[in-house]
Scaffold this motif. Structure first.
Motif, PDB file in Angstrom:
ATOM      1  N   ASP A 351       0.548  -1.114  -0.105  1.00 29.73           N
ATOM      2  CA  ASP A 351       0.028   0.058   0.296  1.00 29.73           C
ATOM      3  C   ASP A 351       0.881   1.397  -0.107  1.00 29.73           C
ATOM      4  O   ASP A 351       2.198   1.284   1.172  1.00 29.73           O
ATOM      5  CB  ASP A 351      -0.866  -0.302   0.912  1.00 29.73           C
ATOM      6  CG  ASP A 351      -2.324  -1.465   0.910  1.00 29.73           C
ATOM      7  OD1 ASP A 351      -2.163  -1.107  -0.051  1.00 29.73           O
ATOM      8  OD2 ASP A 351      -2.440  -1.462   2.396  1.00 29.73           O
ATOM      9  N   PHE A 352       0.775   1.904  -0.522  1.00 31.77           N
ATOM     10  CA  PHE A 352       1.279   3.394  -0.550  1.00 31.77           C
ATOM     11  C   PHE A 352       0.689   4.392   0.155  1.00 31.77           C
ATOM     12  O   PHE A 352      -0.464   4.780   0.587  1.00 31.77           O
ATOM     13  CB  PHE A 352       1.460   4.271  -2.436  1.00 31.77           C
ATOM     14  CG  PHE A 352       1.971   5.342  -1.792  1.00 31.77           C
ATOM     15  CD1 PHE A 352       3.817   4.634  -2.493  1.00 31.77           C
ATOM     16  CD2 PHE A 352       1.541   6.526  -2.402  1.00 31.77           C
ATOM     17  CE1 PHE A 352       4.067   6.228  -2.924  1.00 31.77           C
ATOM     18  CE2 PHE A 352       2.060   7.604  -2.785  1.00 31.77           C
ATOM     19  CZ  PHE A 352       4.040   7.217  -2.763  1.00 31.77           C
ATOM     20  N   VAL A 353       1.883   5.206   0.516  1.00 37.13           N
ATOM     21  CA  VAL A 353       1.259   6.031   1.783  1.00 37.13           C
ATOM     22  C   VAL A 353       1.157   7.370   1.573  1.00 37.13           C
ATOM     23  O   VAL A 353       2.313   7.929   1.193  1.00 37.13           O
ATOM     24  CB  VAL A 353       1.772   5.804   3.067  1.00 37.13           C
ATOM     25  CG1 VAL A 353       1.559   6.580   4.567  1.00 37.13           C
ATOM     26  CG2 VAL A 353       2.069   4.220   3.940  1.00 37.13           C
ATOM     27  N   ASP A 354      -0.215   8.105   1.555  1.00 44.60           N
ATOM     28  CA  ASP A 354       0.172   9.456   1.673  1.00 44.60           C
ATOM     29  C   ASP A 354       0.821  10.405   1.599  1.00 44.60           C
ATOM     30  O   ASP A 354       0.973  10.060   3.176  1.00 44.60           O
ATOM     31  CB  ASP A 354      -1.250  10.187   1.268  1.00 44.60           C
ATOM     32  CG  ASP A 354      -2.288   9.654   0.259  1.00 44.60           C
ATOM     33  OD1 ASP A 354      -1.625   8.696  -0.799  1.00 44.60           O
ATOM     34  OD2 ASP A 354      -3.208   9.437  -0.080  1.00 44.60           O
ATOM     35  N   ASN A 355       1.613  11.343   1.535  1.00 43.07           N
ATOM     36  CA  ASN A 355       1.704  12.041   1.846  1.00 43.07           C
ATOM     37  C   ASN A 355       1.232  12.928   2.904  1.00 43.07           C
ATOM     38  O   ASN A 355       0.374  13.383   2.488  1.00 43.07           O
ATOM     39  CB  ASN A 355       3.090  13.299   0.974  1.00 43.07           C
ATOM     40  CG  ASN A 355       4.697  12.334   0.269  1.00 43.07           C
ATOM     41  OD1 ASN A 355       5.047  12.371   1.701  1.00 43.07           O
ATOM     42  ND2 ASN A 355       4.655  12.657  -0.478  1.00 43.07           N
ATOM     43  N   ALA A 356       2.202  13.873   3.789  1.00 38.80           N
ATOM     44  CA  ALA A 356       0.788  14.885   4.638  1.00 38.80           C
ATOM     45  C   ALA A 356       0.290  16.251   4.068  1.00 38.80           C
ATOM     46  O   ALA A 356       1.434  16.293   2.963  1.00 38.80           O
ATOM     47  CB  ALA A 356       1.451  15.341   6.027  1.00 38.80           C
ATOM     48  N   ALA A 357      -0.655  16.440   3.920  1.00 38.22           N
ATOM     49  CA  ALA A 357      -0.961  18.087   2.850  1.00 38.22           C
ATOM     50  C   ALA A 357      -0.258  18.547   3.445  1.00 38.22           C
ATOM     51  O   ALA A 357      -0.703  19.641   2.086  1.00 38.22           O
ATOM     52  CB  ALA A 357      -2.472  17.922   4.093  1.00 38.22           C
ATOM     53  N   ASN A 358       0.100  19.478   4.107  1.00 36.83           N
ATOM     54  CA  ASN A 358       1.278  20.596   4.404  1.00 36.83           C
ATOM     55  C   ASN A 358       2.398  20.316   5.596  1.00 36.83           C
ATOM     56  O   ASN A 358       2.080  19.617   6.490  1.00 36.83           O
ATOM     57  CB  ASN A 358       0.430  21.340   4.557  1.00 36.83           C
ATOM     58  CG  ASN A 358      -0.263  21.148   6.121  1.00 36.83           C
ATOM     59  OD1 ASN A 358       0.272  21.326   7.241  1.00 36.83           O
ATOM     60  ND2 ASN A 358      -1.755  21.789   6.144  1.00 36.83           N
TER      61      ASN A 358
END
Length: 497
Positions: A351-358
C-alpha cells in the motif's frame, strides 16, 4: 435526587436485546438497545448474558471513542497530536502540557468511562436478579463467570480514569450524590478488592479465544489488570505473583509475526488478553460493528498498489523525531517496520502511504493501527476496518514479570528476552531496569499511554518532558470544568481513607 452529568445515561437497566447475526453477536449490541427492567423475564436464566453484552458494547463505543484515544497517547514525548490545522488545542496538551479543563475532550473521557462503570454496575444488579431463579450448579457457575467479566470491565474503566485524571471518584452506586474524589491509591485498592480479586476467583481460567462467547474477558484478563495496578503501587511481589499466574498457565504465547499481530490475522490470537471486538461480518456493505473512530483517527491516506483502492484516515498522531532517531539507533527492524508508516513510502503490504497535506502536519503515523487494503473487505473504505482494538497482550505480561523480578534482586532475563527474540533483537544478559523501560518504550509504543505511565512510575517525567513544559502539577489532566460545575465537591481534597 440530584443527577450528575457524568453518570447520566438513558433510564432503565442496560439489558440488551439479542442480535444473532454472527459468531460474536454477543458483542454487537449497543447499550441503547435495552428494555425496561420491569419487562425482563429474570426467570429465564438462559438470557443472563444479555446484561453482559451491553457492557461490552459501551466499551467499544465510549471506551474507544477517538478523543479518548488521542488524548491518551500524546503525552509521552514520543508521540504528538500530528496535526496543527484541526483540534489545534491538542498540540498544546501533548507538546506543551497546557491544559484547558473546559476542553470538550477531557469531559468526553470522564463521562465515557463513568458511563462504562455505571452500566457495568447496573448489569451486575441485573445478573443478581437472574441469580434469584438459578436452580442448578451449571447456571450458578455461569452467573459467577458473567459477573467476573463485568467486574473486569469496570476495573479497567477505573484504571483508565486513574491513569488519565489521577484522583477520581469511586462510584459505588449510579445514584450516588457524594462525588468527592478518592486518592488514586484508594481507587486502586477498591479495584483490587472489589472487582479484580473476584474476577480472578470466579472468572474462567481460559484465553479470551477459548471462551464460550469468543473474545470475552477471562480471569487472566483481570489478573493482568491487577498486575498493572500492583506495578503502579510498587508491590513487586504481587506483580510477580499475578504475572506468574498468567505465564505458568501456559495458555498464552507471543504471536510469531509482530507485523500481523496488529492486523486481521492477529485478531483473537493467543497473545491477546483483552481486545475490543469489531466486525464487518465479512460483507462489503451494510451493518458494521465498529469503535468510535479509534483507528481512523490516526490514519493517513492509503492506496493499494495491487488494485488501486484507496482509503483515508484523519491524519492525527505522529511520532517525534526524537523517538524515531532513538528507535533507529537501537537497530530496530521488525518493530520499526510495524510501528511506523511513512508518507511517500510503500508498506510491506504494498500500500502506498500519502504524504501529509502540508508541512505543519506529521508525515509518519502509528503503523499498529494500519490494516492493509488486501485485508479489508472489498466494498469497505474505512481505515482499520473490521480490526479488533488490542488493549492488553502477553508481551507486556512478560515485561512486567521481568521488572518485578529485577526489582526484587532476581534474574529477569528469561521473560525479557522472549520479547526481544520475537523482535529479532539480540538477547541481553543481566537485564537492568533501564533495559526494561527501554524495551517497554519500543514494544508498547503508542499503546494506551503506557510510555507516559512508565515515565511517571520511574520518576523520569521531569527529565524527558520537563523541557517541553511538564511539571509534577501537570502529571494528570484536570477534572473537567463541566463536572466541577455540576459537582463542586470534586474540588475538595481527595479522600485518603
Amino acid at each position: 435526587m440530584k443527577k450528575h452529568k457524568y453518570i447520566i445515561a438513558a433510564a432503565g437497566v442496560a439489558l440488551a436485546m439479542s442480535v444473532a447475526v454472527s459468531s460474536c453477536d454477543y458483542l454487537d449490541i449497543e447499550p441503547e438497545m435495552k428494555v425496561p427492567e420491569e419487562q425482563v423475564d429474570f426467570t429465564n436464566t438462559s438470557e443472563m448474558y444479555q446484561a453482559v453484552s451491553g457492557v461490552y458494547a459501551i466499551v467499544r463505543t465510549a471506551g474507544c471513542h477517538w478523543p479518548v484515544n488521542l488524548v491518551t497517547v500524546i503525552r509521552d514525548g514520543d508521540v504528538w497530536s500530528g496535526r496543527y490545522d484541526d483540534q489545534a488545542e491538542m498540540v498544546t496538551v501533548g507538546c506543551n502540557y497546557v491544559y484547558n479543563n473546559s476542553h470538550w475532550a477531557f469531559n468526553d473521557i470522564w463521562v465515557n468511562h463513568y458511563t462504562i462503570i455505571r452500566i457495568a454496575t447496573e448489569a451486575l444488579k441485573s445478573l443478581d436478579e437472574y441469580a434469584k431463579y438459578i436452580t442448578n450448579e451449571a447456571d450458578m457457575k455461569k452467573y459467577l463467570s458473567y459477573c467476573a467479566e463485568v467486574r473486569t470491565i469496570r476495573a479497567w474503566a477505573y484504571y483508565r480514569l486513574v491513569q488519565t485524571f489521577g484522583d477520581v471518584t469511586i462510584l459505588r452506586d449510579p445514584d450516588q450524590t457524594d462525588l468527592q474524589r478518592s486518592d488514586k491509591r484508594l481507587v486502586y485498592q477498591y479495584m483490587l478488592e472489589g472487582d479484580l480479586d473476584y474476577a480472578w476467583k470466579y472468572g474462567e481460567k481460559l484465553r479470551p479465544n477459548e471462551m464460550e462467547h469468543i473474545g470475552a474477558y477471562t480471569a487472566y484478563t483481570a489478573r493482568m489488570i491487577a498486575a498493572k495496578v500492583y506495578l503502579e503501587l510498587g508491590d513487586y511481589a504481587k506483580v510477580e505473583e499475578c504475572t506468574n499466574d498468567i505465564i505458568t498457565s501456559r495458555k498464552f504465547s507471543l504471536y510469531p509475526d509482530f507485523y500481523q499481530l496488529f492486523k486481521i490475522p492477529g485478531k483473537l490470537c493467543d497473545e491477546k488478553l483483552m481486545e475490543v471486538q469489531c466486525t464487518d461480518f465479512g460483507m462489503g456493505s451494510g451493518d458494521i460493528v465498529d469503535t468510535g473512530h479509534f483507528f481512523i483517527l490516526g490514519g493517513p491516506g492509503i492506496t493499494s498498489i495491487t488494485d488501486g483502492r484507496k482509503i483515508n484516515g484523519w491524519g492525527f498522531v505522529g511520532y517525534t523525531d526524537k523517538f524515531l532517531n532513538w528507535m533507529k539507533a537501537r537497530g530496530e527492524k521488525v518493530r520499526a517496520t510495524t510501528s511506523v508508516i511513512y508518507g511517500g513510502q510503500m508498506t510491506p503490504s504494498y500500500d502506498f502511504v500519502d504524504n501529509a497535506a502540508n508541512s505543519n502536519n506529521t508525515n509518519n503515523w502509528n503503523g499498529k493501527w494500519y490494516v492493509p487494503m488486501s485485508q479489508i473487505t472489498p466494498g469497505r473504505y474505512q481505515y482499520g476496518c473490521a480490526n479488533n482494538v488490542c488493549v492488553l497482550r502477553y508481551a507486556e505480561v512478560l515485561l512486567m514479570n521481568s521488572e518485578a523480578l529485577v526489582r526484587q534482586g532476581k534474574d529477569g532475563d528469561a521473560p525479557f528476552n522472549l520479547v526481544r527474540t520475537r523482535a529479532e533483537m539480540n538477547p541481553i544478559t543481566g537485564v537492568t531496569l533501564q533495559d526494561i523501560i527501554d524495551e517497554r518504550r519500543m514494544e508498547l509504543c503508542c499503546e494506551w499511554g503506557t510510555r507516559y505511565a512508565d515515565l511517571l512510575r520511574y520518576g523520569l517525567a521531569e527529565e524527558f518532558l520537563g523541557p517541553n513544559g511538564w511539571n509534577p502539577s501537570r502529571a494528570y489532566y484536570p477534572v473537567p470544568a463541566e463536572q466541577l460545575n455540576e459537582s463542586p465537591e470534586l474540588e475538595l481534597p481527595p479522600l485518603t481513607h
